[in-house]
Each structure stands twice: as structure tokens, then as C-alpha cells.
Design a protein around this motif. Structure first.
Motif, PDB file in Angstrom:
ATOM      1  N   VAL A  95       2.311   9.459  -5.630  1.00 13.09           N
ATOM      2  CA  VAL A  95       2.865  10.779  -5.318  1.00 13.09           C
ATOM      3  C   VAL A  95       3.980  11.134  -6.303  1.00 13.09           C
ATOM      4  O   VAL A  95       4.038  12.264  -6.819  1.00 13.09           O
ATOM      5  N   VAL A  96       4.867  10.169  -6.595  1.00 16.18           N
ATOM      6  CA  VAL A  96       5.940  10.420  -7.565  1.00 16.18           C
ATOM      7  C   VAL A  96       5.337  10.772  -8.921  1.00 16.18           C
ATOM      8  O   VAL A  96       5.770  11.724  -9.572  1.00 16.18           O
ATOM      9  N   ILE A 107       0.856  -1.198   0.000  1.00 13.22           N
ATOM     10  CA  ILE A 107       0.000   0.000   0.000  1.00 13.22           C
ATOM     11  C   ILE A 107       0.888   1.242   0.000  1.00 13.22           C
ATOM     12  O   ILE A 107       0.630   2.197  -0.739  1.00 13.22           O
ATOM     13  N   GLY A 108       1.953   1.206   0.790  1.00 12.74           N
ATOM     14  CA  GLY A 108       2.908   2.319   0.802  1.00 12.74           C
ATOM     15  C   GLY A 108       3.555   2.532  -0.555  1.00 12.74           C
ATOM     16  O   GLY A 108       3.750   3.666  -0.997  1.00 12.74           O
ATOM     17  N   LEU A 109       3.899   1.443  -1.249  1.00 13.84           N
ATOM     18  CA  LEU A 109       4.480   1.552  -2.591  1.00 13.84           C
ATOM     19  C   LEU A 109       3.492   2.191  -3.563  1.00 13.84           C
ATOM     20  O   LEU A 109       3.866   3.048  -4.365  1.00 13.84           O
ATOM     21  N   ALA A 148       7.420  12.004  -1.689  1.00 13.11           N
ATOM     22  CA  ALA A 148       6.686  10.751  -1.510  1.00 13.11           C
ATOM     23  C   ALA A 148       7.141  10.022  -0.243  1.00 13.11           C
ATOM     24  O   ALA A 148       6.311   9.524   0.524  1.00 13.11           O
ATOM     25  N   VAL A 149       8.440   9.975  -0.014  1.00 12.31           N
ATOM     26  CA  VAL A 149       8.971   9.296   1.171  1.00 12.31           C
ATOM     27  C   VAL A 149       8.421   9.955   2.441  1.00 12.31           C
ATOM     28  O   VAL A 149       8.001   9.273   3.373  1.00 12.31           O
ATOM     29  N   GLY A 150       8.404  11.273   2.471  1.00  8.50           N
ATOM     30  CA  GLY A 150       7.888  11.984   3.640  1.00  8.50           C
ATOM     31  C   GLY A 150       6.423  11.686   3.902  1.00  8.50           C
ATOM     32  O   GLY A 150       6.019  11.428   5.038  1.00  8.50           O
ATOM     33  N   TRP A 179       1.987   7.071   6.766  1.00  5.81           N
ATOM     34  CA  TRP A 179       1.197   5.845   6.580  1.00  5.81           C
ATOM     35  C   TRP A 179       1.934   4.651   7.180  1.00  5.81           C
ATOM     36  O   TRP A 179       1.372   3.880   7.957  1.00  5.81           O
ATOM     37  N   ASN A 180       3.214   4.494   6.832  1.00  3.31           N
ATOM     38  CA  ASN A 180       3.971   3.330   7.264  1.00  3.31           C
ATOM     39  C   ASN A 180       4.086   3.230   8.779  1.00  3.31           C
ATOM     40  O   ASN A 180       3.888   2.164   9.351  1.00  3.31           O
TER      41      ASN A 180
END
Length: 136
Positions: A89-90, A81-83, A108-110, A115-116
Motif C-alpha cells: 500500500v505504501v 502478511i500485514g507488513l 496503509a495502517v488503516g 486484516w490484523n
């Protein structure tokens, strides 16, 4: 309790930084050196970081002793889901808003960090964490 949660967030963040190094390094290698599609390269980097982060979070952040099979399956589900969120986002920032690919990936990482952490804290590592403290 709040101190313990804050410590977990800090440890999760440090673990995430190590994962980000793995993620960005592999993404760069596959995208810019090997000329693999940027979304496939992003998925490869992200997936390698997920596996690294799982074991570091299991051992260090959450000090969890649950059976790996079920817990890893839940962690991978949260990460998939995070991917998807990361790729979305990317895509939005890079393809639609025309920001640099790596700047888009940082954004996107931020966002995906939120979520993660939440999903891992409240779902993946929660049930066995409660069992571990009940055993004391």
C-alpha cells in the motif's frame, strides 16, 4: 457476544494506536534521521510495533494464556502478511500515486488494521480463547 467483540475491537484499536506511535517514531528515526532506505525503515518500525502489540493484545485485549511459542509464531506470521500488505500500500500510494510517504503510511495502517484484527481475532487468539472459556 457482540458486546465482547466490540470491546475487543476497541481494545485492539487502542493497542494499535500505541503501536502506531512506535511504528511512526522508529520509521521517522531510521528514514529521516539515520537515512535508512524507506522500506527498511518502514519494516523496522512495523516490526517493533508488532512485538509491542503482541504482548499488549495477549494480556489486555484477548486476555489469553496460550503457550507463547506457538501463539507468537502465529502472530508473527499474521504480522508478516500485514507488513507485506503495508509495504504494498505504501509503495502504491507513495511511488505510483505520488502521495506523501507518511500519508501513504497512514492509509496503509488503516487498511492493514482490518486484516490484523480479523486474523488475530479469528485465528491467533481464537483456539485458546475457546479453551479458556471452556475451563470456567
Amino acid at each position: 457476544m457482540a458486546d465482547k467483540r466490540l470491546l475487543s475491537i476497541v481494545k485492539f484499536g487502542i493497542t494499535g494506536m500505541s503501536g502506531m506511535v512506535i511504528d511512526f517514531s522508529l520509521t521517522w528515526l531510521f528514514k529521516d534521521v539515520l537515512h535508512v532506505n524507506k522500506f527498511l525503515a518502514n519494516a523496522i518500525g512495523f516490526s517493533a510495533a508488532v512485538m509491542s502489540n503482541y504482548f499488549i493484545n495477549r494480556i489486555w485485549t484477548f486476555q489469553n494464556k496460550a503457550k507463547i511459542s506457538k501463539q507468537l509464531a502465529a502472530f508473527i506470521t499474521v504480522s508478516i502478511i500485514g507488513l507485506l500488505l503495508n509495504s504494498m500500500v505504501v509503495y502504491v500510494f507513495n511511488n505510483l500515486l505520488l502521495l506523501n510517504f507518511y500519508l501513504s503510511k497512514i492509509i496503509a495502517v488503516g487498511l492493514v488494521f482490518l486484516w490484523n484484527f480479523s486474523a488475530n481475532y479469528f485465528y491467533v487468539f481464537k483456539s485458546t480463547k475457546e479453551q479458556n472459556t471452556a475451563d470456567l
